[in-house]
Design an enzyme around this catalytic site. Structure first.
Site, PDB file in Angstrom:
ATOM      1  N   ASP A   1      18.506 -56.564 -42.935  1.00  0.00           N
ATOM      2  CA  ASP A   1      18.995 -57.371 -41.786  1.00  0.00           C
ATOM      3  C   ASP A   1      20.570 -56.935 -41.516  1.00  0.00           C
ATOM      4  O   ASP A   1      21.004 -56.998 -40.442  1.00  0.00           O
ATOM      5  CB  ASP A   1      19.017 -58.719 -42.164  1.00  0.00           C
ATOM      6  CG  ASP A   1      19.598 -59.750 -41.216  1.00  0.00           C
ATOM      7  OD1 ASP A   1      19.134 -59.793 -40.032  1.00  0.00           O
ATOM      8  OD2 ASP A   1      20.507 -60.556 -41.340  1.00  0.00           O
TER       9      ASP A   1
ATOM     10  N   GLU B   1      12.844 -55.065 -41.212  1.00  0.00           N
ATOM     11  CA  GLU B   1      14.123 -55.263 -41.890  1.00  0.00           C
ATOM     12  C   GLU B   1      13.943 -54.567 -43.053  1.00  0.00           C
ATOM     13  O   GLU B   1      14.909 -53.825 -43.606  1.00  0.00           O
ATOM     14  CB  GLU B   1      14.459 -56.602 -41.879  1.00  0.00           C
ATOM     15  CG  GLU B   1      15.044 -57.347 -40.561  1.00  0.00           C
ATOM     16  CD  GLU B   1      15.402 -58.686 -40.578  1.00  0.00           C
ATOM     17  OE1 GLU B   1      16.272 -59.095 -39.677  1.00  0.00           O
ATOM     18  OE2 GLU B   1      15.079 -59.262 -41.420  1.00  0.00           O
TER      19      GLU B   1
END
Length: 220
Positions: A43, A115
């Site tokens: 992320d 992610e």
């Protein structure tokens, strides 16, 4: 096609891609590592790389516009599209409880796995390879988001203006289409209590409605 063929990256350490595709529900049932920590790092990498790309390639956008553009791209819906592109449902490992309710198709689980894959690529091949994966998969989304970020929300402005003196009925209608399928534009009308105020044209129904509202406000 293997997951490595699909994403265009071959792992030296295969355990990393395995972990990136292991949901918590599966990890808990099989006493193994889940992709949660990879997702956490992925992320941050995604946010940094997308920020850098937007800063470099869209110098005319101000700080607020850059932030809005990034938020449109670094989100569950956008990453879910990437997951669908690479058919992640075929590779993600979920536990029996999640499998029973088709957890392998849930947008949140699939977006998180993207992610995690970003972090796995970073650990295996470095930041440059992770950046390549991000740009390859999100360049188009960033381009589209950057085009729309500067648009004033004329529909909201028009609604507020027309409702100054009480409740009114505002309606939008798509009245036509122009051009071939690959380059189509739409025509929309905005109506106030059944009366046409203005019409507008745009490359999407939303943009056509926005143009109609803009014209109704007297902003040609």
């Amino acid at each position: 096609m293997s997951i490595e063929e699909s994403i265009g990256y071959t792992f030296k350490n295969k355990a990393l891609i395995e972990e990136a595709l292991t949901h918590t529900s599966y990890a808990n049932e099989n006493n193994t590592s889940s992709n949660e920590k990879l997702e956490f790092l992925g992320d941050s990498i995604l946010e940094f790389i997308s920020s850098k790309y937007l800063y470099t390639n869209y110098p005319k956008l101000n700080e607020g516009e850059l932030t809005k553009t990034r938020a449109t791209v670094v989100c569950e819906a956008s990453l879910y599209e990437v997951a669908k592109k690479h058919n992640i449902t075929q590779y993600i490992k979920v536990g029996n409880s999640e499998r029973a309710c088709k957890g392998y198709e849930k947008p949140a689980i699939l977006a998180d796995s993207i992610e995690a894959i970003i972090a796995a690529i970073y650990f295996d091949g470095g930041l440059e390879e992770a950046e390549k994966f991000i740009i390859d998969n999100l360049k188009e989304a960033m381009e589209n988001a950057s085009k729309n970020v500067g648009l004033k929300d004329y529909k909201t402005v028009l609604q507020e203006k027309l409702q100054e003196n009480g409740e009114v009925h505002i309606e939008y209608r798509i009245t036509g289409e122009n051009g071939p399928d690959h380059d189509k534009s739409f025509i929309a009308e905005v109506l106030l209590n059944g009366k046409v105020l203005a019409s507008g044209e745009g490359k999407s129904k939303k943009l056509a409605e926005m143009q109609a509202a803009k014209k109704a406000l007297g902003e040609q």
